[in-house]
Design an enzyme around this catalytic site. Structure first.
Site, PDB file in Angstrom:
ATOM      1  N   CYS A 183      88.129   0.264 -56.400  1.00 52.12           N
ATOM      2  CA  CYS A 183      87.243  -0.888 -56.314  1.00 52.12           C
ATOM      3  C   CYS A 183      86.050  -0.562 -55.423  1.00 52.12           C
ATOM      4  CB  CYS A 183      88.003  -2.088 -55.756  1.00 52.12           C
ATOM      5  SG  CYS A 183      86.979  -3.566 -55.532  1.00 52.12           S
ATOM      6  N   CYS A 215      86.256  -2.871 -52.080  1.00 49.58           N
ATOM      7  CA  CYS A 215      87.242  -2.700 -51.002  1.00 49.58           C
ATOM      8  C   CYS A 215      87.906  -1.332 -50.968  1.00 49.58           C
ATOM      9  CB  CYS A 215      88.311  -3.787 -51.105  1.00 49.58           C
ATOM     10  SG  CYS A 215      89.388  -3.644 -52.545  1.00 49.58           S
ATOM     11  N   CYS A 248      90.010  -7.693 -58.885  1.00 49.98           N
ATOM     12  CA  CYS A 248      90.724  -6.823 -57.960  1.00 49.98           C
ATOM     13  C   CYS A 248      91.761  -7.675 -57.240  1.00 49.98           C
ATOM     14  CB  CYS A 248      89.754  -6.198 -56.955  1.00 49.98           C
ATOM     15  SG  CYS A 248      90.590  -5.226 -55.678  1.00 49.98           S
ATOM     16  N   CYS A 254      90.581  -7.716 -53.121  1.00 48.36           N
ATOM     17  CA  CYS A 254      89.402  -8.406 -52.570  1.00 48.36           C
ATOM     18  C   CYS A 254      88.894  -9.529 -53.462  1.00 48.36           C
ATOM     19  CB  CYS A 254      88.278  -7.411 -52.290  1.00 48.36           C
ATOM     20  SG  CYS A 254      87.461  -6.753 -53.769  1.00 48.36           S
ATOM     21  N   CYS A 283      88.321  -3.192 -70.006  1.00 45.84           N
ATOM     22  CA  CYS A 283      86.902  -2.896 -70.166  1.00 45.84           C
ATOM     23  C   CYS A 283      86.236  -3.276 -68.840  1.00 45.84           C
ATOM     24  CB  CYS A 283      86.350  -3.718 -71.326  1.00 45.84           C
ATOM     25  SG  CYS A 283      84.715  -3.242 -71.842  1.00 45.84           S
TER      26      CYS A 283
END
Length: 177
Positions: A90, A93, A143, A146, A166
């Protein structure tokens, strides 16, 4: 976050479900200093982060996608052609989300994956589908650490999962193995 009037459930870093994860952030502590940075070995901890802090931390494009549930233009991500072995984390984070082993070319113009990294396999955050997106037809993926918007999951991927994650490339960072 763009979840006005909605309750979003996601998996926290401890594996327990938590409410309104968009109001949390994760700070990455590098395991092993520079070596951790190069290998993507991170420990993720959740801490509150205000919208103004997100704007300061992220680029304009990252903020637009991760915090405002935007979408980058197709075929613009450098991660489309990333074929090395490693992990996709991510951009907000640093949580591990996808392995390069699950990446494939879906022809859509966005990095696509057939599966997320499972916690049992070293994943530091669990992707949790949030809300059904009636515009795109898929299920929004955020995510689990976060609360950042990543992209969408569709039921038209390759076997054995049959899933296509995607994902906006700007929402990810690649760490080679």
């Amino acid at each position: 976050m763009a979840f006005v009037g909605a309750t979003v459930w996601c998996m926290g870093p401890s594996g327990s479900e938590s409410k309104a994860c968009g109001r949390r952030r994760a700070t990455a502590k590098l395991a092993g200093g520079v070596l951790g940075l190069l290998t993507g070995a991170m420990t993720v901890q959740a801490e509150p982060l205000a919208d103004a802090e997100w704007q300061e931390k992220l680029t304009r494009a990252e903020y637009f996608v991760l915090r405002r549930a935007g979408t980058e233009r197709p075929f613009t991500s450098t991660l489309l052609t990333e074929n090395r072995s490693g992990n996709f984390c991510c951009a907000g984070c640093g949580a591990k989300l996808f392995s390069s082993a699950a990446k494939y070319d879906s022809g859509t113009g966005w990095p696509s994956f057939s599966a997320a990294i499972d916690k049992a396999e070293g994943g530091e955050a669990v992707l949790k589908p949030a809300l059904k997106d009636w515009v795109f037809g898929g299920t929004e993926c955020i995510c689990g650490n976060c609360g950042g918007h990543l992209g969408h999951r569709f039921p038209d991927g390759p076997l054995p999962t049959g899933l296509r994650y995607c994902i906006n490339g700007v929402a990810l960072r690649f760490f080679p193995a």
